[in-house]
Scaffold this motif. Structure first.
Motif, PDB file in Angstrom:
ATOM      1  N   THR A  42       0.814  -1.214   0.000  1.00 54.33           N
ATOM      2  CA  THR A  42       0.000   0.000   0.000  1.00 54.33           C
ATOM      3  C   THR A  42       0.848   1.264   0.000  1.00 54.33           C
ATOM      4  N   SER A 123       1.289  -7.615  -1.191  1.00 54.54           N
ATOM      5  CA  SER A 123       2.007  -8.706  -0.512  1.00 54.54           C
ATOM      6  C   SER A 123       1.196  -9.995  -0.443  1.00 54.54           C
ATOM      7  N   ASP A 155       0.175  -7.133   4.540  1.00 55.30           N
ATOM      8  CA  ASP A 155      -0.574  -8.375   4.735  1.00 55.30           C
ATOM      9  C   ASP A 155       0.295  -9.592   5.039  1.00 55.30           C
TER      10      ASP A 155
HETATM   11  N1  LIG Z   1      -1.380  -2.232   3.868  1.00 52.85           N
HETATM   12  C1  LIG Z   1      -0.985  -3.060   2.926  1.00 52.85           C
HETATM   13  O1  LIG Z   1       0.141  -2.968   2.495  1.00 52.85           O
HETATM   14  C2  LIG Z   1      -1.939  -4.093   2.448  1.00 52.85           C
HETATM   15  C3  LIG Z   1      -1.716  -4.596   1.053  1.00 52.85           C
HETATM   16  N2  LIG Z   1      -2.798  -5.425   0.668  1.00 52.85           N
HETATM   17  C4  LIG Z   1      -0.458  -5.431   0.955  1.00 52.85           C
HETATM   18  O2  LIG Z   1      -0.197  -6.248   1.795  1.00 52.85           O
HETATM   19  O3  LIG Z   1       0.259  -5.296  -0.006  1.00 52.85           O
END
Ligand SMILES: NC(=O)C[C@H](N)C(=O)O
Length: 637
Positions: A42, A123, A155
């Motif tokens: 993110t 991730s 994640d």
């Molecule tokens: N806050 C994040 O980075 C969540 C994102 N879905 C990831 O793990 O890449």
């Protein structure tokens, strides 16, 4: 060859120049180089046309170049060499807010280069091969950078951090994983703080571990869990306090830092074993499910059990399946489903698992246990026995080492060495080790009356109420040995006079045994009391009387003992002294209030005994006392 004049000129020209260059303030200040491996997540995402976050190529680095807190453009333009063009540089130290007193590399500029992965990944899309790629890049650039930051989605960050901790062998530099919950370029974002903090820590502090930086905390990577999908405090480290906190001051708990033992060079192990799995117990889980899960090619399973590591011990079917798998070489680790705490074999239900060949995983997180298995299982040259041994061992500070309570050690200087040798890696562990070692050390110091050593131990956190494996405290020992000043010191430090050792012995009894009168008085003044049962006390007194051990009688007397205490036959010390014709004992006892009129179960008083024995001298002594007593009564004294 140059003649002397030429040489002199050369020297006179060069010397001032050299001196000048060392002092010239316009010369570049020392720098720390950080490599940022940007894998996705993110932190660098942008909202796409469908209104959802998505990583975008080259977006992060170009944007960062425009933000003064991430890049000091002026400095870069005037100071960077040609081959440093793709670097960014943080503002000077005055603007970094680093106020910690010690530990960081003062006055360094943090330069960093961002290595962006293609494609950038959420991730959740990461695989074990991605861990391998990160590890390889760390290895390839290891010698050229002072520290490393891995920008990563939250994640699966705890998995990557755990995996990297094992894959990086003999690590000597800081590796920090970070990311954010809101992209870094949104008005509200945790990403800026997380990234800046990580750059500062990786650039200015040498904490040779794989760490996670989030919400102003530096956590050991293999102790973390993503615990909150919506909070900026997304990660917790339930069984280990943060290694560092970044508040007004940056404080690092240096005693908690795990350091790889040995003198081998850094290397990475990249081919992790993928035949591993996590199996969570639930009431009623079927044998077929478990059997299916353990089928080849499965090589290692993390079994998440209830509470302190319990699984049903009334399910032989289930236990048999685990045992069968274990017998054919599947390594099974038992960890708890609870977020905090560890697996112990204090319940039959936990013991049953151990008996089935399941390895106790202590307080490892699921992420750490799984990646540790994956790492250990991929060591192709290791035998199964060696793999099982390494799974049990604390390899990178991923589990708490509980020191055995009965460790004894004689040299005070050895505590730290022992801690290092045991790979003790956290404050908690050091505390446990200290608790196991200190009582013995304190007893050893008390034995020789070494108040200085006691004070040293106290200042290092030693607790004078703690006891060794025999339940003995430093005060017991000092009282037994007769070190008055040590007893004084210990009492002054709050050592308890009431504590009993495994045999029920109090410090007062030790002082009596040692016949140390001034210590007895000191203890009595401090509130010590004789705790012996009356008939036991009577027997002690009788023995002392029979052996003409006046000092012991005196010691008991000073400790408040009633010299008329009776044994099983209702005999007092005076009865015994008379019957053994120990005149000095009789004398002492009579002088100290022993009664000659008390009858034993045979109806005899001490005087009767003396008369039966025709012990004239003793009869006289008693009669003299009788006369004195009647005179006193008459005079009303
Ligand atoms: N806050 C994040 O980075 C969540 C994102 N879905 C990831 O793990 O890449």
């Amino acid at each position: 060859m140059a003649d002397t004049t030429e040489l002199k000129n050369h020297v006179s020209q060069k010397r001032p120049l050299l001196a000048q260059s060392l002092m010239d303030s316009s010369e570049p200040e020392p720098t720390s180089r950080v490599l940022v491996i940007y894998t996705g997540g993110t932190i660098g995402m942008k909202t796409n046309d469908n209104g959802v976050y998505e990583p975008k190529e080259d977006f992060l680095v170009n944007k960062l170049r425009t933000l003064p807190m991430f890049h000091d453009k002026e400095y870069a333009e005037s100071h960077f060499a040609e081959d440093e063009e793709d670097f960014l540089v943080m503002p000077p130290k005055e603007f970094l807010g680093v106020r910690s007193k010690q530990g960081h590399q003062k006055g360094r500029r943090v330069m960093y280069r961002i290595m962006e992965y293609k494609p950038l990944l959420d991730s959740s899309n990461m695989m074990m091969t991605d861990w391998g790629k990160i590890a390889s890049d760390l290895y390839d650039h290891y010698d050229h950078y002072d520290g490393f930051v891995v920008l990563h989605g939250t994640d699966t960050m705890a998995y990557t951090a755990s995996a990297l901790s094992f894959m990086c062998e003999n690590l000597g530099k800081t590796i920090i994983l970070t990311g954010s919950q809101i992209p870094i370029f949104e008005v509200r974002s945790d990403g800026r703080d997380n990234f800046l903090s990580s750059l500062i820590m990786a650039g200015l502090y040498n904490i040779p571990e794989v760490l996670v930086c989030f919400d102003n905390k530096i956590l050991r990577g293999n102790r973390t869990i993503k615990n909150d999908a919506g909070s900026f405090a997304a990660f917790i480290s339930p069984n280990l306090p943060p290694i560092a906190t970044l508040e007004i001051r940056i404080s690092v708990d240096w005693s908690a830092v795990f350091r790889a033992p040995g003198t081998e060079k850094f290397r990475v192990h990249t081919n992790m074993c993928q035949n591993v799995g996590l199996l969570r117990m639930f009431p009623g889980i079927t044998t077929q499910t478990v059997r299916g899960f353990l089928q080849p090619p499965m090589q290692g399973v993390v079994l998440q059990t209830y509470g302190a590591g319990n699984a049903p011990d009334n399910r032989p079917d289930l236990l048999n399946v685990l045992k069968e798998a274990s017998n054919i070489g599947v390594i099974i680790i038992n960890i708890t489903q609870c977020t905090r705490g560890c697996v112990m074999t204090s319940y039959a239900t936990g013991k049953a698992l151990e008996d089935s060949g399941v390895i106790c995983g202590g307080d490892m997180t699921p992420e750490a246990a799984l990646t540790k298995l994956s790492y250990v299982l991929s060591k192709e040259t290791w035998t199964l026995e060696k793999k099982r041994k390494f799974v049990k061992r604390n390899l990178r500070g991923e589990m708490t080492v509980v020191a055995k309570e009965n460790i004894t050690i004689l040299d005070f200087e050895l505590i730290e060495t022992v801690a290092r040798a045991l790979s003790v890696s956290s404050t908690e562990e050091v505390k446990k080790l200290r608790d196991a070692l200190y009582p013995s050390l304190m007893c050893a110091a008390a034995q020789t009356g070494d108040n200085q050593a006691l004070e040293k131990l106290r200042s290092l956190g030693g607790n004078f109420s703690s006891h060794n494996q025999d339940g003995r405290t430093a005060l017991h020992v000092a009282c037994r040995e007769g070190h008055v000043s040590t007893v004084q010191y210990l009492l002054h430090q709050g050592a308890s006079v009431h504590v009993k050792d495994c045999n029920g012995i109090t410090p007062l009894l030790d002082a009596i045994k040692g016949k140390h009168m001034s210590i007895i008085r000191l203890l009595m003044k401090t509130g010590a009391i004789l705790t012996l049962k009356p008939f036991v006390l009577a027997m002690e007194l009788c023995c002392a009387a029979a052996m003409e051990d006046i000092e012991t009688l005196q010691a008991f007397r000073s400790a408040g003992a009633d010299l008329n205490e009776m044994d099983y036959d209702k005999r007092t010390a005076l009865h015994v002294a008379v019957d053994t014709e120990c005149k000095r004992s009789v004398h002492f006892l009579l002088d100290n209030g022993a009664s000659w009129t008390l009858q034993d179960i045979f109806g005899n008083t001490a005087l009767d005994c003396a008369k039966k024995r025709n012990s004239r001298e003793i009869i006289e002594m008693i009669e003299k006392k009788e006369q004195e007593a009647s005179l006193n009564t008459e005079n009303g004294t």
